[in-house]
Scaffold this active site. Structure first.
Site, PDB file in Angstrom:
ATOM      1  N   ASP A  46       0.838  -1.197   0.000  1.00 14.51           N
ATOM      2  CA  ASP A  46       0.000   0.000   0.000  1.00 14.51           C
ATOM      3  C   ASP A  46       0.873   1.246   0.000  1.00 14.51           C
ATOM      4  O   ASP A  46       1.595   1.512   0.962  1.00 14.51           O
ATOM      5  CB  ASP A  46      -0.907   0.007   1.242  1.00 14.51           C
ATOM      6  CG  ASP A  46      -1.835   1.208   1.263  1.00 14.51           C
ATOM      7  OD1 ASP A  46      -2.979   1.082   0.807  1.00 14.51           O
ATOM      8  OD2 ASP A  46      -1.401   2.285   1.747  1.00 14.51           O
ATOM      9  N   LYS A  73      -2.709   5.943  -4.223  1.00 11.73           N
ATOM     10  CA  LYS A  73      -3.780   6.901  -3.921  1.00 11.73           C
ATOM     11  C   LYS A  73      -3.518   8.248  -4.588  1.00 11.73           C
ATOM     12  O   LYS A  73      -2.371   8.669  -4.746  1.00 11.73           O
ATOM     13  CB  LYS A  73      -3.883   7.111  -2.404  1.00 11.73           C
ATOM     14  CG  LYS A  73      -3.936   5.830  -1.594  1.00 11.73           C
ATOM     15  CD  LYS A  73      -3.953   6.112  -0.096  1.00 11.73           C
ATOM     16  CE  LYS A  73      -3.686   4.842   0.680  1.00 11.73           C
ATOM     17  NZ  LYS A  73      -2.252   4.461   0.689  1.00 11.73           N
ATOM     18  N   HIS A 106      -7.572   9.723  -1.847  1.00 11.11           N
ATOM     19  CA  HIS A 106      -6.936   9.681  -0.533  1.00 11.11           C
ATOM     20  C   HIS A 106      -7.793  10.317   0.569  1.00 11.11           C
ATOM     21  O   HIS A 106      -7.881   9.782   1.676  1.00 11.11           O
ATOM     22  CB  HIS A 106      -5.572  10.384  -0.606  1.00 11.11           C
ATOM     23  CG  HIS A 106      -4.576   9.884   0.378  1.00 11.11           C
ATOM     24  ND1 HIS A 106      -3.224   9.824   0.128  1.00 11.11           N
ATOM     25  CD2 HIS A 106      -4.719   9.424   1.642  1.00 11.11           C
ATOM     26  CE1 HIS A 106      -2.595   9.335   1.178  1.00 11.11           C
ATOM     27  NE2 HIS A 106      -3.483   9.099   2.114  1.00 11.11           N
TER      28      HIS A 106
END
Length: 270
Positions: A46, A73, A106
Site C-alpha cells: 500500500d 492513492k 486519498h
C-alpha cells in the site's frame, strides 16, 4: 501466494487481508524494504502519491516473480478530472507496472467539492483497464452516499483510520451493509496502542506480541490491515497472525478500549 486469507471485493477481485504499508518510508529505502516484505510473504503493498515512494515500490514489485497486489492513492490537490488523469499517469509511470490493482481517492476534501467529479474520473480509468479496482479513503457515510448516488458505482473499499482506540463501528457496519471492504490504516494507532496494559494482558495469555493481538483483532473483524514496519523482524511479526484466535472475552475487552481517539484529522476538516 502465501496462505494468508484474502478479502473478496465487490467487483469480484480478491485482495490479501494483510498488506505492507509504506507511509513515511523514504524513497531511497522503499525498494529494499518492499523487497524484504515480499520475501517474507507480503503480497499486498500500500503506497500513495503523497508518500513519494511509488518508484521504489514499483522497482521491488517488478523485480519479484510473485503476484503482488498494489494500491496507490490520489492526493488532495490533484482532484478534478484533468488533474486526476494527469496524476494517475504519473503514478502509473512511477510504479512502472502493467496495471494498478487498486486506486483510491486519498481524502474526500469536501471543502473543494471535487470528489464526485474525481470519482467519475476513476470510473473512466477503470473502464480503460489500467486500474483494476477503485475505492476511497477517509470517506464518511455522507461522502459515500453522494458518490454512489450520482454514479451508481460502489467503492470496493474505504481505507480509514481504525485501531482499538478508534473502532468506527457504525462506519464499519455501513460498509458491511453496502459491500464495501474496510481497510484499516494506522491499525496499531501509530504505536500508541502498544502501551495499553489490557492488550499486554491478552498478549501474555496467547504468548504473542501486543502488535500481533491488535492485528489479529482487525482480521477477526474481517478488516484489511496495512501495518507499516521498518525492520525485518517487525515485518515478519506483523504477518504471523493466523496461528491463534482471540476468544469472545478478548474481543469484548478490546471493544472497551474504543475512545473515539483520532490520530489523524477528521475527514470533514480537510
Amino acid at each position: 501466494m502465501t496462505d494468508q486469507p484474502t478479502v473478496t471485493l465487490n467487483d469480484g477481485r480478491t485482495m490479501p487481508q494483510v498488506g505492507q504499508g509504506v507511509f513515511l518510508v523514504p524513497p531511497e529505502e522503499a525498494r529494499t524494504l518492499v523487497e524484504t516484505g515480499i520475501r517474507l510473504g507480503y503480497r499486498h503493498i500500500d503506497t500513495a502519491t503523497f508518500y513519494q515512494n511509488e518508484s521504489g515500490v514499483g522497482e521491488a514489485v517488478r523485480a519479484s516473480d510473485e503476484t503482488i497486489f498494489v494500491t496507490t492513492k490520489l492526493w488532495n490537490g490533484e482532484q478534478g478530472r484533468d488533474r486526476t488523469l494527469a496524476a494517475f499517469d504519473r503514478s502509473f509511470n512511477e510504479l512502472g507496472l502493467d496495471w494498478i490493482d487498486l486506486y483510491l481517492i486519498h481524502w474526500p476534501v469536501p471543502s473543494q467539492d471535487l470528489y464526485v467529479e474525481t470519482w467519475k474520473t476513476f470510473i473512466e480509468l477503470q473502464r480503460e483497464g489500467r486500474v483494476k479496482s477503485i475505492g476511497v479513503s477517509n470517506f464518511q457515510v455522507e461522502h459515500l452516499e453522494r458518490i454512489v448516488g450520482e454514479t451508481g458505482v460502489v467503492p470496493v473499499t474505504n481505507q480509514i483510520e481504525l485501531h482499538p482506540g478508534l473502532q468506527q463501528n457504525e462506519l464499519v457496519e455501513y460498509h458491511r451493509e453496502h459491500g464495501i471492504a474496510t481497510t484499516s490504516w494506522s491499525p496499531l494507532g501509530r504505536g500508541a496502542m502498544l502501551e495499553e496494559p489490557l492488550l499486554a494482558e491478552i498478549a501474555d495469555k496467547h504468548g504473542k506480541s501486543v502488535a500481533q493481538v491488535i492485528l489479529r483483532w482487525h482480521t477477526e473483524r474481517d478488516l484489511v490491515v496495512i501495518p507499516k514496519a521498518s525492520s525485518e523482524g517487525r515485518l515478519r511479526e506483523n504477518l504471523d497472525l493466523f496461528g491463534f484466535t482471540l476468544d469472545e472475552d478478548d474481543m469484548a475487552r478490546i471493544a472497551s478500549l474504543d475512545r473515539d481517539q483520532r490520530i489523524g484529522p477528521h475527514p470533514n476538516s480537510m
